[in-house]
Design an enzyme around this catalytic site. Sequence first.
Site, PDB file in Angstrom:
ATOM      1  CB  VAL A   7      72.531  50.035 -44.006  1.00  0.00           C
ATOM      2  CG1 VAL A   7      71.924  49.562 -42.683  1.00  0.00           C
ATOM      3  CG2 VAL A   7      73.992  50.340 -43.836  1.00  0.00           C
ATOM      4  CG  PHE A  13      67.646  55.518 -44.032  1.00  0.00           C
ATOM      5  CD1 PHE A  13      67.481  55.537 -45.404  1.00  0.00           C
ATOM      6  CD2 PHE A  13      67.139  56.564 -43.275  1.00  0.00           C
ATOM      7  CE1 PHE A  13      66.811  56.590 -46.027  1.00  0.00           C
ATOM      8  CE2 PHE A  13      66.473  57.615 -43.880  1.00  0.00           C
ATOM      9  CZ  PHE A  13      66.307  57.634 -45.256  1.00  0.00           C
ATOM     10  CD  GLU A  50      59.056  45.099 -48.727  1.00  0.00           C
ATOM     11  OE1 GLU A  50      60.290  45.067 -48.805  1.00  0.00           O
ATOM     12  OE2 GLU A  50      58.382  44.197 -48.178  1.00  0.00           O
TER      13      GLU A  50
HETATM   14  C1  UD2 Z   1      62.345  44.529 -45.256  1.00  0.00           C
HETATM   15  C2  UD2 Z   1      62.866  45.303 -46.441  1.00  0.00           C
HETATM   16  C3  UD2 Z   1      63.125  46.730 -45.985  1.00  0.00           C
HETATM   17  C4  UD2 Z   1      61.843  47.388 -45.475  1.00  0.00           C
HETATM   18  C5  UD2 Z   1      61.256  46.495 -44.358  1.00  0.00           C
HETATM   19  C6  UD2 Z   1      59.844  46.901 -44.001  1.00  0.00           C
HETATM   20  C7  UD2 Z   1      64.161  44.128 -48.128  1.00  0.00           C
HETATM   21  C8  UD2 Z   1      65.325  43.248 -48.368  1.00  0.00           C
HETATM   22  N1  UD2 Z   1      64.062  44.654 -46.903  1.00  0.00           N
HETATM   23  O1  UD2 Z   1      63.503  44.391 -44.436  1.00  0.00           O
HETATM   24  O2  UD2 Z   1      63.632  47.510 -47.039  1.00  0.00           O
HETATM   25  O3  UD2 Z   1      60.935  47.541 -46.535  1.00  0.00           O
HETATM   26  O4  UD2 Z   1      61.166  45.128 -44.737  1.00  0.00           O
HETATM   27  O5  UD2 Z   1      59.819  48.043 -43.261  1.00  0.00           O
HETATM   28  O6  UD2 Z   1      63.402  44.406 -49.013  1.00  0.00           O
HETATM   29  N2  UD2 Z   1      66.986  50.718 -40.312  1.00  0.00           N
HETATM   30  C9  UD2 Z   1      67.886  51.396 -39.493  1.00  0.00           C
HETATM   31  N3  UD2 Z   1      67.771  51.252 -38.148  1.00  0.00           N
HETATM   32  C10 UD2 Z   1      66.828  50.450 -37.562  1.00  0.00           C
HETATM   33  C11 UD2 Z   1      65.930  49.765 -38.388  1.00  0.00           C
HETATM   34  C12 UD2 Z   1      66.033  49.919 -39.761  1.00  0.00           C
HETATM   35  O7  UD2 Z   1      68.741  52.111 -39.973  1.00  0.00           O
HETATM   36  O8  UD2 Z   1      66.816  50.358 -36.317  1.00  0.00           O
HETATM   37  C13 UD2 Z   1      67.089  50.907 -41.777  1.00  0.00           C
HETATM   38  C14 UD2 Z   1      68.269  50.134 -42.359  1.00  0.00           C
HETATM   39  O9  UD2 Z   1      68.771  50.823 -43.468  1.00  0.00           O
HETATM   40  C15 UD2 Z   1      67.650  48.834 -42.792  1.00  0.00           C
HETATM   41  C16 UD2 Z   1      66.278  49.307 -43.268  1.00  0.00           C
HETATM   42  O10 UD2 Z   1      65.917  50.392 -42.402  1.00  0.00           O
HETATM   43  O11 UD2 Z   1      68.406  48.214 -43.794  1.00  0.00           O
HETATM   44  C17 UD2 Z   1      65.162  48.264 -43.262  1.00  0.00           C
HETATM   45  O12 UD2 Z   1      65.034  47.682 -41.995  1.00  0.00           O
HETATM   46  P1  UD2 Z   1      65.259  46.130 -41.764  1.00  0.00           P
HETATM   47  O13 UD2 Z   1      66.434  45.686 -42.579  1.00  0.00           O
HETATM   48  O14 UD2 Z   1      65.304  45.845 -40.328  1.00  0.00           O
HETATM   49  O15 UD2 Z   1      63.933  45.568 -42.369  1.00  0.00           O
HETATM   50  P2  UD2 Z   1      63.668  44.079 -42.921  1.00  0.00           P
HETATM   51  O16 UD2 Z   1      64.871  43.218 -42.773  1.00  0.00           O
HETATM   52  O17 UD2 Z   1      62.399  43.565 -42.356  1.00  0.00           O
END
Ligand code: UD2
Length: 347
Positions: free
Chosen positions: A205, A114, A296
């Site tokens: 991503v 995504f 998650e």
């Molecule tokens: C964690 C998890 C993620 C998800 C999230 C809880 C890992 C390493 N990461 O990452 O998978 O479970 O917690 O919701 O396990 N995205 C977009 N646009 C946005 C926001 C998100 O495209 O504005 C997509 C993108 O692919 C991103 C993913 O959603 O990689 C997860 O979002 P994140 O990376 O901000 O979440 P994070 O770092 O808290």
Amino acid sequence: MQLVNKILLVSLLLVVLPLVLYYYFFPTFRDLFFEQKEITPFSRYAERNILSQEFHLVAPDHLKYNQPSIVSGRTDVVTVTPWLAPVVWEGTFDPVLFDSIYKQKNITIAATVFAVGKYIMFLKEFLETAEKHFFVGFRVHVFVFTDRPNELPQVKMAAGRQLTAYPVPSSKRWQEISARRMEFIQELIEKELHKYADYIFCLDVDSRFHSRWGTESLGGLVAVVHPGYYRADRSEFPYERRPESRAYVAPGEGDFYYCGGAFGGLLQEVHQLAKTCHSNFKADATDGIEAAWQEESHLNRYMWINKPSKVLSPEYLWQDFKNINPEVKIIRFSGVIKNYAAIRPNV
Ligand code: UD2
């Protein structure tokens, strides 16, 4: 004549009515006479492929590789779960052997990612490094779910590998983007992937590949242990702890804490996972509750009940900000350091 008709009608009713009642009240009788299985293109796919793809491992004759041992190997990590699923660490598999087995199966691996809003900025590096390390030499179809299909980066892909944009709406809340992933993955499998893909991996991503992620990761249902919690006691796992949520995991329960940022497996297994998590997430929303870590949390609940048949070690999703521990001999895929305030639509 009319009397004969009446007698016939009454006797017909006397025979048919009990049968109808019996059909509705006794499911075993019903199952005996009526096929209950839902026939969809997807279930036909499942029947055709599941045995040949996953369970029958044929190695080419005369293939030379290191002699395996059953008395020596990794001793610093656990390489099998209590339900006897392999835990994949460097040194537990032979990549040449694995690739030779799966080459003969002529498989297609789909990957979803995504890139909504500003997260499109991570896509180029994700794709470029995937070309170098992710199922190299195999047929790979990457689907990018994005609200900016015109901003897809130009990345040269090897023969047999392709990229497709799948338009999705923007959102004002990052939680919603993250949460709706299961819904779109389910939709993509039902509309498109069931026609030709065998396996699927769903990845974050904001990540990049550093070394091999290949056929050793294939399995029925595949989960990755979260790098932040793989040494922690289960009481510290950030499961959803409110019993009102369908993602609830009770204290004293749960095997590992798995990543939302990487999971996969056979298409029909991931379809079941995505469908269940999506429907539980929706039902929670109707009740006014959002699980602590969105999809998650639902994934972790699902994997507690539906045990993964292969577990990938944190080599398969590390975090760049973390120091590397001695048992981690190789980093295959990792989340990049990011400034949440600058890239998310809300904080
Ligand atoms: C964690 C998890 C993620 C998800 C999230 C809880 C890992 C390493 N990461 O990452 O998978 O479970 O917690 O919701 O396990 N995205 C977009 N646009 C946005 C926001 C998100 O495209 O504005 C997509 C993108 O692919 C991103 C993913 O959603 O990689 C997860 O979002 P994140 O990376 O901000 O979440 P994070 O770092 O808290």
